[in-house]
Design an enzyme around this catalytic site. Structure first.
Site, PDB file in Angstrom:
ATOM      1  N   THR A 108       0.788  -1.305  -0.108  1.00 37.64           N
ATOM      2  CA  THR A 108      -0.008   0.038  -0.016  1.00 37.64           C
ATOM      3  C   THR A 108       0.785   1.144  -0.004  1.00 37.64           C
ATOM      4  O   THR A 108       0.416   2.311  -0.347  1.00 37.64           O
ATOM      5  CB  THR A 108      -0.889   0.080   1.367  1.00 37.64           C
ATOM      6  N   ASP A 200      22.754   4.257   3.563  1.00 39.47           N
ATOM      7  CA  ASP A 200      21.712   3.901   4.464  1.00 39.47           C
ATOM      8  C   ASP A 200      22.183   4.302   6.041  1.00 39.47           C
ATOM      9  O   ASP A 200      23.122   3.485   6.621  1.00 39.47           O
ATOM     10  CB  ASP A 200      21.304   2.308   4.299  1.00 39.47           C
ATOM     11  N   ASP A 203      22.030   1.187   8.471  1.00 36.32           N
ATOM     12  CA  ASP A 203      23.141   0.223   8.205  1.00 36.32           C
ATOM     13  C   ASP A 203      24.548   0.500   8.615  1.00 36.32           C
ATOM     14  O   ASP A 203      25.351  -0.112   9.135  1.00 36.32           O
ATOM     15  CB  ASP A 203      23.123  -0.240   6.826  1.00 36.32           C
TER      16      ASP A 203
HETATM   17  N1  URA Z   1      17.354   6.868   4.620  1.00 39.37           N
HETATM   18  C1  URA Z   1      18.742   6.405   4.546  1.00 39.37           C
HETATM   19  O1  URA Z   1      19.283   5.647   5.546  1.00 39.37           O
HETATM   20  N2  URA Z   1      19.292   7.081   3.457  1.00 39.37           N
HETATM   21  C2  URA Z   1      18.880   7.647   2.486  1.00 39.37           C
HETATM   22  O2  URA Z   1      19.689   8.294   1.642  1.00 39.37           O
HETATM   23  C3  URA Z   1      17.467   7.900   2.647  1.00 39.37           C
HETATM   24  C4  URA Z   1      16.787   7.297   3.456  1.00 39.37           C
END
Ligand code: URA
Length: 209
Positions: A108, A200, A203
């Site tokens: 969604t 990210d 991460d």
């Molecule tokens: N979330 C992240 O960790 N990095 C991005 O570039 C966008 C959203």
């Protein structure tokens, strides 16, 4: 209308360069995010009201100032927001910390709440919502909406990097919320990552992939 404040202090810019660098490992990334968060907390609290008090120094009475305003609350959006909390608490150790967790339903595309635990008095606190990467702004906007529904009246949004679509989304959905960032990047890629961004954030903070 909410404003966007870019904290481009040389120390912040310097540390952001190494935060962005893909060769920076987890330990150093975490430390740098902590340090930038502390520096940003110094700036974000610049408008906190103070009141006069009298103390006695060893020499004489002195008229001094202490913080007078609303108490603070930090609300990191799980999970990347966690990486900025410790750095802020270094300067504001008495702040209460709420947590909010959201993910986007892959079908969604609507945000789904999976966790929320707030201080009982969020209506009386100045809240700093923490979302390190303001990309589309979907999670931050939804978190702010949910906090307002829970009674929050005074909200600031703190990010490491914001992109134009995220800023526009917050301005459109929450024109009472000021945004505080260390850097503004131009755009998003097809996966909604900020370009050039830092990858990210979750991460890189937690060493996952
Ligand atoms: N979330 C992240 O960790 N990095 C991005 O570039 C966008 C959203």
């Amino acid at each position: 209308m909410g404003s966007v404040y870019v904290f481009n202090h040389p120390l912040i810019q310097h540390k952001m360069t190494y935060i962005r660098d893909k060769n920076t490992g987890t330990k150093e990334f975490r430390e740098l995010v902590n340090e930038v968060s502390t520096l940003m907390a110094y700036e974000i609290t610049r408008d906190m009201p103070v009141k006069e008090v009298t103390v006695e120094t060893p020499v004489a009475k002195a008229q001094c100032k202490v913080l007078a305003g609303k108490k603070l609350g930090l609300v990191p959006i799980l999970r990347a927001g966690l990486g900025m909390v410790e750095g802020i608490l270094k300067l504001i150790p008495a702040a209460k910390v709420g947590h909010i967790g959201l993910y986007r339903d892959p079908e969604t595309l609507e945000p789904v709440h999976y966790y929320a635990k707030m201080p009982s008095d969020i209506g009386e606190r100045e809240l700093i919502v923490i979302d390190p990467m303001l990309a589309t702004g979907g999670s931050a906007s939804e978190a702010i909406r949910a906090l307002k529904k829970m009674g929050a009246k005074n909200i600031k949004l703190m990010c490491l990097i914001a992109a134009a679509p995220g800023i526009d989304r917050i301005k459109k959905d929450h024109d009472d919320v000021d945004i505080y960032v260390a850097a503004v990047d131009e755009t998003l890629n097809e996966k909604s990552y900020i370009v050039p961004g830092l990858g990210d954030a979750g991460d890189r903070l937690f060493g996952t992939k």
